[in-house]
Design a protein around this motif. Structure first.
Motif, mmCIF file in Angstrom:
data_model
loop_
_atom_site.group_PDB
_atom_site.id
_atom_site.type_symbol
_atom_site.label_atom_id
_atom_site.label_comp_id
_atom_site.label_asym_id
_atom_site.label_seq_id
_atom_site.Cartn_x
_atom_site.Cartn_y
_atom_site.Cartn_z
ATOM 1 N N VAL A 88 2.621 16.997 3.524
ATOM 2 C CA VAL A 88 1.929 16.817 1.591
ATOM 3 C C VAL A 88 1.443 15.521 1.000
ATOM 4 N N SER A 89 0.277 15.369 1.650
ATOM 5 C CA SER A 89 -0.347 13.323 1.079
ATOM 6 C C SER A 89 -1.107 13.553 0.121
ATOM 7 N N ASN A 90 -0.503 12.932 -1.362
ATOM 8 C CA ASN A 90 -1.524 13.423 -2.538
ATOM 9 C C ASN A 90 -2.634 11.561 -1.934
ATOM 10 N N GLY A 91 -2.240 10.303 -1.487
ATOM 11 C CA GLY A 91 -3.001 9.221 -1.900
ATOM 12 C C GLY A 91 -2.122 8.578 -2.157
ATOM 13 N N LYS A 92 -1.348 9.016 -3.016
ATOM 14 C CA LYS A 92 -0.430 7.726 -3.638
ATOM 15 C C LYS A 92 0.098 6.576 -2.890
ATOM 16 N N THR A 93 -0.669 5.260 -2.573
ATOM 17 C CA THR A 93 -0.399 4.491 -1.850
ATOM 18 C C THR A 93 0.766 3.461 -2.238
ATOM 19 N N LEU A 94 1.944 2.903 -1.555
ATOM 20 C CA LEU A 94 2.415 1.677 -2.067
ATOM 21 C C LEU A 94 1.970 0.483 -0.930
ATOM 22 N N ILE A 95 1.191 -0.983 -1.960
ATOM 23 C CA ILE A 95 1.455 -2.033 -1.333
ATOM 24 C C ILE A 95 2.159 -2.843 -1.280
ATOM 25 N N ILE A 96 2.854 -3.483 -0.152
ATOM 26 C CA ILE A 96 3.968 -3.882 -0.583
ATOM 27 C C ILE A 96 3.619 -5.193 0.760
ATOM 28 N N GLY A 97 3.851 -7.019 -0.340
ATOM 29 C CA GLY A 97 3.828 -8.025 0.402
ATOM 30 C C GLY A 97 3.341 -9.301 -0.492
ATOM 31 N N ILE A 98 3.021 -10.676 0.444
ATOM 32 C CA ILE A 98 2.461 -10.888 -0.196
ATOM 33 C C ILE A 98 1.708 -11.360 -1.426
ATOM 34 N N ALA A 99 1.367 -11.916 -2.690
ATOM 35 C CA ALA A 99 0.900 -11.600 -3.405
ATOM 36 C C ALA A 99 -1.329 -11.042 -3.232
ATOM 37 N N ASP A 100 -1.530 -12.493 -3.195
ATOM 38 C CA ASP A 100 -2.801 -12.693 -2.496
ATOM 39 C C ASP A 100 -3.781 -11.438 -1.733
ATOM 40 N N ILE A 101 -2.678 -10.861 -0.821
ATOM 41 C CA ILE A 101 -3.362 -10.505 0.941
ATOM 42 C C ILE A 101 -2.897 -9.247 -0.202
ATOM 43 N N ALA A 102 -1.775 -8.314 -0.897
ATOM 44 C CA ALA A 102 -0.817 -7.422 -1.084
ATOM 45 C C ALA A 102 -2.471 -6.980 -2.314
ATOM 46 N N GLU A 147 -7.482 -4.264 -4.658
ATOM 47 C CA GLU A 147 -9.204 -4.250 -5.202
ATOM 48 C C GLU A 147 -10.157 -3.148 -3.878
ATOM 49 N N ARG A 148 -9.545 -3.366 -2.933
ATOM 50 C CA ARG A 148 -10.289 -2.515 -2.022
ATOM 51 C C ARG A 148 -10.043 -1.358 -1.616
ATOM 52 N N LEU A 149 -8.975 -0.779 -1.985
ATOM 53 C CA LEU A 149 -8.909 0.542 -1.867
ATOM 54 C C LEU A 149 -8.313 1.102 -3.316
ATOM 55 N N LYS A 150 -8.397 0.420 -4.006
ATOM 56 C CA LYS A 150 -8.671 1.380 -5.609
ATOM 57 C C LYS A 150 -8.882 1.985 -5.656
ATOM 58 N N ASP A 151 -10.241 1.969 -5.456
ATOM 59 C CA ASP A 151 -11.840 3.846 -5.095
ATOM 60 C C ASP A 151 -10.958 4.548 -4.686
ATOM 61 N N ARG A 152 -10.550 5.127 -3.597
ATOM 62 C CA ARG A 152 -10.610 5.894 -2.070
ATOM 63 C C ARG A 152 -8.583 6.291 -2.432
ATOM 64 N N LEU A 153 -7.983 5.096 -2.995
ATOM 65 C CA LEU A 153 -6.832 6.061 -2.878
ATOM 66 C C LEU A 153 -5.966 5.226 -4.494
ATOM 67 N N ASP A 154 -4.812 6.411 -4.925
ATOM 68 C CA ASP A 154 -3.702 5.890 -5.789
ATOM 69 C C ASP A 154 -3.094 4.477 -5.782
ATOM 70 N N VAL A 155 -2.906 3.317 -5.634
ATOM 71 C CA VAL A 155 -2.464 2.670 -5.472
ATOM 72 C C VAL A 155 -1.786 1.552 -6.506
ATOM 73 N N TYR A 191 6.410 7.736 -3.244
ATOM 74 C CA TYR A 191 4.841 7.028 -2.643
ATOM 75 C C TYR A 191 4.545 8.066 -1.538
ATOM 76 N N ASP A 192 3.656 8.616 -1.794
ATOM 77 C CA ASP A 192 2.638 8.874 0.512
ATOM 78 C C ASP A 192 2.329 8.279 0.947
ATOM 79 N N LEU A 193 2.018 7.091 0.876
ATOM 80 C CA LEU A 193 1.882 6.068 2.004
ATOM 81 C C LEU A 193 2.633 5.020 1.479
ATOM 82 N N ILE A 194 2.567 3.867 2.854
ATOM 83 C CA ILE A 194 3.123 2.709 2.123
ATOM 84 C C ILE A 194 1.845 2.060 3.235
ATOM 85 N N LEU A 195 1.687 0.954 2.609
ATOM 86 C CA LEU A 195 1.159 -0.432 3.528
ATOM 87 C C LEU A 195 2.359 -1.798 3.531
ATOM 88 N N ASP A 196 2.996 -2.166 3.916
ATOM 89 C CA ASP A 196 3.770 -2.721 4.439
ATOM 90 C C ASP A 196 2.500 -4.476 4.979
#
Length: 564
Positions: free
Chosen positions: A40-54, A59-67, A134-139
């Motif tokens: 079960v995934s509710n879209g709670k997503t953690l983006i990990i990494g270098i500041a400007d890229i993350a 900014e691009r995903l905030k309207d589609r996922l719980d970022v 979190y439900d999803l990870i973008l590393d």
């Protein structure tokens, strides 16, 4: 029409017997359903990494996922978004565990500035430990935080390439909702040879698992079904059959092989070649069929993952009439999977060729292999009538007995590769004290004692060559050695060592072996508690007489009398 049907049709144009084999397979009942594993995934997503890229992807995903964003590095000139409507943290020593819908992320957190440059953060500074789920990870780290050949579902580590990042984000957004997959495995703890009494034996399933799903648990192992991707390599390499593949099961695949090869032969087909393949292999076969055709005796058999193909299936195919068995590897596999396939095939070749069958019974082929004449070195075995079993050892036993019954060159013993799950034990009878520690440790009941005599007995048929007995023996008296013994003696208890019983010096009742008592006297004679003859004599008594003797000699020093 499915691609699998297309492959069969392409071959059957040259050999109608292949079409008969395909129809026989299609007439079988559907594979039994297996237990489902839910996510079960509710879209709670953690983006990990270098500041400007993350922050850019946030900014691009905030309207589609719980970022949320976890910054682990800054170039020096990045600024926090002035109106960021998602959590932004900074930290180091990040550790990610879990799976889709249940990721546990731990890191050493830093205090974030309310505004200004992120580059001012000191990532080496003392920080407080934090844990979030979190439900999803973008590393987007420079190096992936989970470094496995097959990372868990819901975790994406595309690296620094923008196109790879974009592709990962597209997949990421599709992992919101409820999902399920089959529970690919079945585990029988009572057959597991992983460990006994904290002494490790077989680690094959743990070592080969590409998802990190298998871990040690007590004397056995634990498989996290949410991490298991269904490769089946654990079942292929398991020596005892404790780990079993369930999607589909070996008996179901065996019934399929049996029906196909029977129909092929009844319709005039000769020298059939079984080719196990997965989805990408199916695509390759279809393209090859459309481009230049396929050999008319090729019978493709689809499996979920070729890593699951073990010696039981390969030998069963030969017993059911296959002239050759090939496993088609088109996609990249973890090195451990490829190595295991070669190991299992080496065991099959050793047994089949050891019995005098000429030719190459099985091989691993790739997209670059010449498949025009795979049956050039055909194996000929009369078709067997038995069915396959969920118990791997029993299936192998039936296959070996069938091959032996029709062997061109019957033998009593076959040398096997070091990785084989069959073998014997060599014992140093001068070192062995018959303490029976090995008997208690043996997970396969290959080592046994004799309740009436001081004997160590061994049933070679049961031995899986796990080595627990070798590691358990306090005298280092045992050495394991692979081989396949084909005589009836393999199933009978064989005495490895025996000794004269030692009789209590007080009542005359046997309570141990002379070798064991002599060893105990030698080791303890220099200890202060056994300095006099009476104490040493007590060591030569049974348990009851020892107590009586101590009560009769109360004036002797005991442990309670020692200085504290």
């Amino acid at each position: 029409m499915s691609q699998s049907e297309n492959v069969f049709m392409a071959v059957s144009e040259q050999n109608p017997a292949v079409l008969a084999a395909f129809r026989a397979a299609m007439s079988l009942p559907a594979a039994a359903s297996v237990q489902a594993v839910d996510y079960v995934s509710n879209g709670k997503t953690l983006i990990i990494g270098i500041a400007d890229i993350a922050l850019d992807w946030a900014e691009r995903l905030k309207d589609r996922l719980d970022v949320s964003v976890l910054i682990t590095e800054a170039r020096g000139d990045e600024e926090l978004p002035p109106l960021a409507d998602y959590p932004v943290s900074a930290g180091s020593k990040v550790k990610v565990e879990g799976w889709l819908g249940h990721f546990n992320v731990r890191w050493q957190g830093l205090d974030m500035p309310q505004h200004g440059l992120i580059g001012a953060l000191d990532f080496a500074a003392t920080a407080t430990s934090r844990t979030e789920y979190y439900d999803l990870i973008l590393d987007l780290s420079r190096e992936a935080l989970i470094r496995l050949p097959h990372p868990p579902q819901g975790y994406f580590a595309p690296g620094r390439d923008p196109l790879d990042q974009f592709d990962a984000v597209l997949k990421l957004t599709g992992f919101v909702g409820e999902f399920e997959k089959p529970r690919y495995f079945d585990y029988k703890a009572d057959q597991c040879a992983h460990a006994r009494n904290r002494i490790e034996g077989c680690n094959k399933c743990i070592d080969i698992c590409s998802t990190g799903a298998i871990t040690a648990k007590g004397d056995g192992v634990f498989v996290e079904p949410h991490l298991c991707m269904g490769c089946g390599a654990c079942a292929s390499t398991c020596p005892s059959g404790a780990m079993r593949y369930a999607f589909p099961s070996v008996p179901e695949l065996g019934a399929r092989l049996k029906a196909m090869l029977s129909a092929y032969e009844q319709n005039g087909g000769v020298e059939p070649v079984i080719v196990f393949h997965e989805r990408k292999g199916e695509d390759w076969l279809l393209r090859r069929a459309q481009r230049e055709g396929l050999p008319g005796n090729l019978i493709p058999v689809g499996v979920h993952d070729i890593a699951s193909v073990g010696p039981d299936l390969m030998m069963a195919a030969l017993c059911y009439g296959a002239a050759h068995v090939a496993v088609l590897q088109v996609a990249d596999l973890p090195e451990a999977y490829t190595a295991n396939l070669h190991e299992q095939m080496a065991i099959v070749r050793a047994i089949v060729n050891g019995l005098g069958y000429a030719g190459t019974p099985c091989q691993l082929i790739t997209a670059e292999s010449d498949i025009s004449n795979l049956a050039a070195d055909a194996i000929t075995v009369p078709r067997a009538s038995f069915n396959l079993f969920t118990d791997k050892r029993r299936t192998l036993e039936f296959c070996i007995d069938h091959l032996l019954a029709h062997a061109p060159q019957p033998v009593d013993e076959i040398a096997l590769p070091a990785s084989a799950p069959f073998g014997t034990l060599q014992i140093d009878t001068n070192a062995c004290t018959l303490c029976m520690a090995c008997v208690g440790a043996c997970p396969a009941k290959a080592l046994q004692d004799n309740p009436e005599l001081p004997q160590l007995r061994f049933i070679e048929h049961n031995c899986v060559q796990c080595g627990i007995c070798v590691s358990t023996c306090p005298e280092h008296a045992l050495v394991k050695s692979t081989r396949l013994l084909l005589t009836p003696e393999a199933k009978k208890p064989r005495v490895l060592n025996e000794a004269q019983p030692f009789h209590c010096v007080r009542c005359g009742v046997p309570f141990g072996t002379r070798a064991m008592v002599d060893s105990m006297l030698k080791r303890l004679s220099s200890h202060s508690l056994f300095a006099d003859a009476a104490a040493l004599r007590r060591l030569q008594m049974c348990g009851d007489c020892r107590v009586v003797d101590m009560l009769d000699n109360r004036n002797e020093m005991t442990i309670e009398d020692l200085p504290r």
